[in-house]
Enzyme design. Sequence first.
Site, PDB file in Angstrom:
ATOM      1  N   SER A  67       0.830  -1.205   0.000  1.00 17.69           N
ATOM      2  CA  SER A  67       0.000   0.000   0.000  1.00 17.69           C
ATOM      3  C   SER A  67       0.869   1.261   0.000  1.00 17.69           C
ATOM      4  O   SER A  67       1.706   1.396  -0.878  1.00 17.69           O
ATOM      5  CB  SER A  67      -0.975  -0.050   1.173  1.00 17.69           C
ATOM      6  OG  SER A  67      -1.973   0.919   1.035  1.00 17.69           O
ATOM      7  N   GLU A  71      -8.781  -5.036  -4.785  1.00 17.83           N
ATOM      8  CA  GLU A  71      -8.173  -3.895  -4.096  1.00 17.83           C
ATOM      9  C   GLU A  71      -9.199  -2.810  -3.761  1.00 17.83           C
ATOM     10  O   GLU A  71      -9.035  -2.035  -2.823  1.00 17.83           O
ATOM     11  CB  GLU A  71      -7.079  -3.272  -4.971  1.00 17.83           C
ATOM     12  CG  GLU A  71      -5.892  -4.168  -5.263  1.00 17.83           C
ATOM     13  CD  GLU A  71      -4.956  -4.328  -4.091  1.00 17.83           C
ATOM     14  OE1 GLU A  71      -5.210  -3.747  -3.020  1.00 17.83           O
ATOM     15  OE2 GLU A  71      -3.964  -5.058  -4.244  1.00 17.83           O
TER      16      GLU A  71
END
Length: 603
Positions: A212, A346
């Site tokens: 991330s 995601e």
Amino acid sequence: MARQVVFCFLLITSISSISAVQTHTVETSIGTINGMVDDVYDGSSGTTVKLRKYFGIPFAEPPVGKRRFKKPDPKTPLTEPLNAFNHSKACSQVTVYKLGDVPTDEDCLYLNIYAPETIQDEKLAVMVWIYGGSLMHGFSDMYVADNLAVYGNVIVVTFNYRMSVWGFLSTGDENAPGNYGLWDQHMAIKWVHDNIAKFGGDTNRVTVFGESAGSTSVIFQSLYPGNKALFQRAIAQSGSIGAFWSINENITQNARHLGTLAECETSDNKALVDCLRDVPNHKLEEFVSDFSYGLLTFPSPFTPVTDRLFINYDQKHALDLGNELPVATKEMFSSIDLMTGVNSREGSLFVIPLFGVIDPENFLPNRTFFEEYLISIFLETVYGGLEPQSARAFIIAEYTNWKDPDNKHNTREEFVSLWGDSVFGGGLYRTLNKHETLASNRNKTYMYFFDVEPDFTGGYVPMTWFKKLGHGEDIPFLFGFLNSDVIKDELKVTPSVWEQEMSRDIIRLWSNFAKTGNPNSPSDLGLNWTPYTKTNKSYLQMSRNMTSANVKRRWNQRRMTFWTSLVPELIDRLCLTSVSSSCHSASFVIIINLIFYLHFHSI
Ligand SMILES: *[C@@H]1O[C@H](CO)[C@@H](O)[C@H](O)[C@H]1NC(C)=O
Ligand SMILES: *[C@@H]1O[C@H](CO)[C@@H](O)[C@H](O)[C@H]1NC(C)=O
Ligand SMILES: *[C@@H]1O[C@H](CO)[C@@H](O)[C@H](O)[C@H]1NC(C)=O
Ligand SMILES: *[C@@H]1O[C@H](CO)[C@@H](O)[C@H](O)[C@H]1NC(C)=O
Ligand SMILES: *[C@@H]1O[C@H](CO)[C@@H](O)[C@H](O)[C@H]1NC(C)=O
Ligand SMILES: *[C@@H]1O[C@H](CO)[C@@H](O)[C@H](O)[C@H]1NC(C)=O
């Protein structure tokens, strides 16, 4: 959220290991460091491995007082032996995760080392982890690396870096140039390069990896020429640079706004920063919360900036193929081996925070809500408040399941895909294509797509309707949490056998890459995962029962073309900031092309 349960527990487990009886001493250039030795059961070999752990090693001078809002200074040598038995405090942050009893402080620049004991002093490959959390929150000790170090037979280093206002305040000039958090990361990497050999690490095999915002950070570090030869490989999991959430164009205004809150109001930037350096840290924490950025609200008020020192390129377009990077930046990026990929869903990250979805469990948008509200917010968020009507119609057309367009479950699925594809998929392809081009077909670029539906309920995504792997859910697999007997027992979870196997496979692939730059070697899973090129777009689909048939080509090609070529072109040509007649005629041509595109690519 289940996620918090997992991490708070892990922290307790690791702290309780302080009672380890054995210690181990390392003489380094900065002084004597005493670590602990733990017995860790290695399920893959059925043996117990001794793991040396060193917690809370300072790698920079505490960035407090005059050092606030500056690049970190190197740590001066230790004056007495350091008992590296205890975790440091986490860096000050906008607290969204329940940090449990984890204290935070500005004095937080410490690292941890997990080093398996080796036979015959073999030098081990090193993996340096950069945590995620939107560059607003997170801390190294959440990532207990016992299993990764032991199963992977690698040294794992985790460290803290400054985030939010502490890491990224900027006045846009030399008074507060910004990017301190990125400099912290660089300093930790430099520390590893300078010292890890003493801990048994191989300085010629250092991999920086992260997830991330940690993945975004990995790419920033991979573009920074000052890192040349400090690491050789990078693994970027679910994140690149240039995404809307890591760029805030109001950052200098936000510095002024902070000044107003802190009664430091002045038009003189030097005076402003001097004044902000004197604000007590607990007040700074309060003021930053006053910016009212709650859970995952994007972008952070303080983000990386093009300071011409650490970031010497336009962040938004750096990885576009047509964009020329500075020579030193190109040389750095092409010098590393890169593995990068995404999880199957995601878009989970965006369901809760951005849309005021108070009850994510019952989130089930109808078409009107999707077309009128959700798409508007998407366009506003990603394209900065501008809302071109033709782009809107085009995106709606692409993200509609035309077999049953009024089905709310379909709408919800398409909505999750929209975010995942545009933000993470688009960024992934830009990164891969740029790296492969610069590394000029040297077989140094690998792509994965992590596509499983976990049984393990301690994942990161709280909604029961959510299927497949959400943002961040690769982490329990990579860190081997599912294979830790202690964690399993305490959490009363029973990971499936396939999940435990998957976890070991991932650790093998990742640690192989760290050791050789090739995920197939030395511990061959028989997958024959081939490198990515722009033409063959080869990738590994990581799913249950992986075989060489999982090496596929052209992941999500239609929608990747949509986000990497068509939409940017559309947005550009529509001349969002102007309404000149040439814009309109250009947009008409584009729209005709797009209609053809949609027609011929319909599934
Ligand atoms: C480490 O932490 C434990 C538990 O919080 C504490 O009792 C001990 O004094 C600490 N040791 C050092 C060296 O700070
Ligand atoms: C930037 O500032 C303007 C005006 O103060 C505000 O309307 C806008 O929402 C801000 N944008 C971001 C991304 O913070
Ligand atoms: C669609 O959803 C919105 C928001 O939940 C709701 O206000 C509206 O009444 C719904 N429309 C229809 C036709 O169901
Ligand atoms: C890259 O891989 C291809 C096919 O596997 C091989 O023919 C080629 O020699 C490799 N290139 C380099 C520079 O290793
Ligand atoms: C893609 O190209 C690379 C480099 O030429 C090669 O090694 C690899 O085998 C190719 N992959 C596929 C699936 O054709
Ligand atoms: C994986 O393999 C096992 C045993 O061969 C089989 O029972 C299972 O259904 C397979 N799972 C999937 C998802 O294909």
